[in-house]
Design a protein around this motif. Structure first.
Motif, PDB file in Angstrom:
ATOM      1  N   GLU A 128      -3.857  -0.710  -9.515  1.00 24.90           N
ATOM      2  CA  GLU A 128      -3.192   0.392  -8.822  1.00 24.90           C
ATOM      3  C   GLU A 128      -1.671   0.290  -8.865  1.00 24.90           C
ATOM      4  N   ARG A 151      -8.506  -2.910   0.820  1.00 29.12           N
ATOM      5  CA  ARG A 151      -9.344  -2.396  -0.268  1.00 29.12           C
ATOM      6  C   ARG A 151      -8.478  -1.836  -1.392  1.00 29.12           C
ATOM      7  N   TYR A 152      -7.707  -2.697  -1.997  1.00 30.49           N
ATOM      8  CA  TYR A 152      -6.920  -2.273  -3.149  1.00 30.49           C
ATOM      9  C   TYR A 152      -6.895  -3.375  -4.189  1.00 30.49           C
ATOM     10  N   ASP A 153      -6.639  -2.986  -5.403  1.00 28.52           N
ATOM     11  CA  ASP A 153      -6.497  -3.923  -6.519  1.00 28.52           C
ATOM     12  C   ASP A 153      -5.138  -3.653  -7.139  1.00 28.52           C
ATOM     13  N   CYS A 154      -4.175  -4.478  -6.771  1.00 28.75           N
ATOM     14  CA  CYS A 154      -2.798  -4.227  -7.194  1.00 28.75           C
ATOM     15  C   CYS A 154      -2.635  -4.209  -8.710  1.00 28.75           C
ATOM     16  N   ILE A 186       1.669   1.767  -3.638  1.00 29.61           N
ATOM     17  CA  ILE A 186       0.467   2.197  -4.356  1.00 29.61           C
ATOM     18  C   ILE A 186       0.276   3.711  -4.234  1.00 29.61           C
ATOM     19  N   LYS A 187       0.554   4.242  -3.045  1.00 18.36           N
ATOM     20  CA  LYS A 187       0.337   5.669  -2.775  1.00 18.36           C
ATOM     21  C   LYS A 187       1.518   6.547  -3.202  1.00 18.36           C
ATOM     22  N   GLN A 230       0.821  -1.204   0.000  1.00 15.92           N
ATOM     23  CA  GLN A 230       0.000   0.000   0.000  1.00 15.92           C
ATOM     24  C   GLN A 230       0.862   1.263   0.000  1.00 15.92           C
TER      25      GLN A 230
END
Length: 334
Positions: A124, A118-121, A89-90, A86
């Motif tokens: 994202e 709640r992420y979709d690698c 991702i950010k 994450q």
């Protein structure tokens, strides 16, 4: 929280490599042609000394030489690699922050814990280049009476729910492999999740747990030194550096078992396509070096030579297979 064991054979049989697909073109960045002009940070989602960290530290120094910029490895540990994932991702999509990813956090975690992660690698993050695949091993504490997999199956059936099995967390590739072994062998082990592979190995060598599923790259030195028992590996053939350790598929009950994990580089989505292509080319060049291939093999890895579009397609297919398997098994860790 409950985890129901079911059949994981679809995943364990492996994800086939797909034909190369055309890469998408992204908007040109005014800095892409001069990239890189500063050090890169590669975020490793597990502790120093673990198998993922070992692979990163073998390959990244050569990547730094080819890019003519330092590549700084930062170990960001926690939540089975999802904190590091994450974080990337950010990150700003400028090519200077990369994830040294694995299936556990990139693909599996959002499927097993959809309300928590709640992420979709694959939306994202942008897959860039695979680095290596790693075979897993089933290992036992030194004092365990079982010396072979057949012995273990017999012992576990005589003592259902009493032997403990350590992995690096709930819903990881190692955990799924452990569940698969139990399903195929019709045995019941108590899963003990830890925060990292090295922690599992230390506890196993000290006799605090009975069994563990660990990457060969991590467990190999302890197996060779006799600090733990190597019962079997998850590849179809024996590993060259552990010739005395059989393939688990040599045991009739586990003859369909084949499971391996991947390590590879990913960047935030919307990173300029020219930067992604540059990294992919340089990683491919590093992996093509005879000396690098030898180092990875000796450490228990297999170099993964695959183009960037192939790698992206590989992960998409892996997600499809794992999602179906996890849904069928009703695995949830929220």
């Amino acid at each position: 929280m409950s985890i129901r064991r079911r059949q994981f054979a679809a995943w364990a049989l492996g994800v086939p490599l797909l034909q190369q697909l055309p890469s998408a073109s992204l908007a040109a960045s005014p800095t892409a042609e001069s990239w890189p002009t500063q050090p890169l940070t590669v975020v490793v989602p597990f502790a120093p000394g673990g198998s993922v960290d070992v692979a990163a530290r073998l390959v990244m120094p050569r990547l730094a030489e080819r890019l003519h910029q330092p590549v700084i490895i930062e170990n960001t540990v926690g939540a089975s690699g999802t904190i590091a994932t994450q974080r990337v991702i950010k990150a700003k999509p400028d090519g200077y922050t990369l994830l040294f990813g694995v299936a556990s956090s990139v693909v599996i975690a959002p499927l097993v814990s959809p309300t928590k992660f709640r992420y979709d690698c694959l939306r994202e993050l942008q897959p860039v280049a695979p680095v290596a695949s790693s075979v897993f091993s089933l290992v036992a504490r030194p004092g365990l009476s079982a010396g072979t997999v057949d012995d273990l199956v017999q012992l576990a059936r005589q003592n259902p729910g009493r032997l403990t099995l350590g992995t690096d967390g709930v819903g990881t590739s190692l955990h799924l492999t452990g569940e698969l072994i139990q399903q195929l062998a019709a045995i019941d082990l108590v899963h003990v999740p830890y925060k990292s592979g090295p922690q599992v190995l230390t506890e196993l060598a000290g006799g605090q747990i009975d069994l563990a599923v660990l990457p060969v790259a991590l467990a190999q030195p302890f197996i060779l030194d006799g600090k733990v028992k190597g019962l079997g590996v998850t590849s179809r053939q024996r590993v060259a550096t552990l010739p005395q350790t059989p393939s688990l598929s040599e045991t009739p009950a586990l003859q369909t078992l084949v499971a391996e994990g991947w390590q590879g580089l990913l960047v935030p989505a919307h990173t300029d396509a020219r930067i992604v292509d540059r990294i992919a080319r340089e990683v491919a060049a590093v992996l093509a070096e005879v000396d690098m291939s030898k180092k990875l093999t000796e450490a228990g890895f297999k170099p993964m030579r695959m183009g960037q579009p192939q790698f992206a397609a590989y992960l998409e297919q892996e997600k499809i297979v794992l999602e179906k398997t996890i849904q069928k098994a009703r695995i949830r860790a929220d």
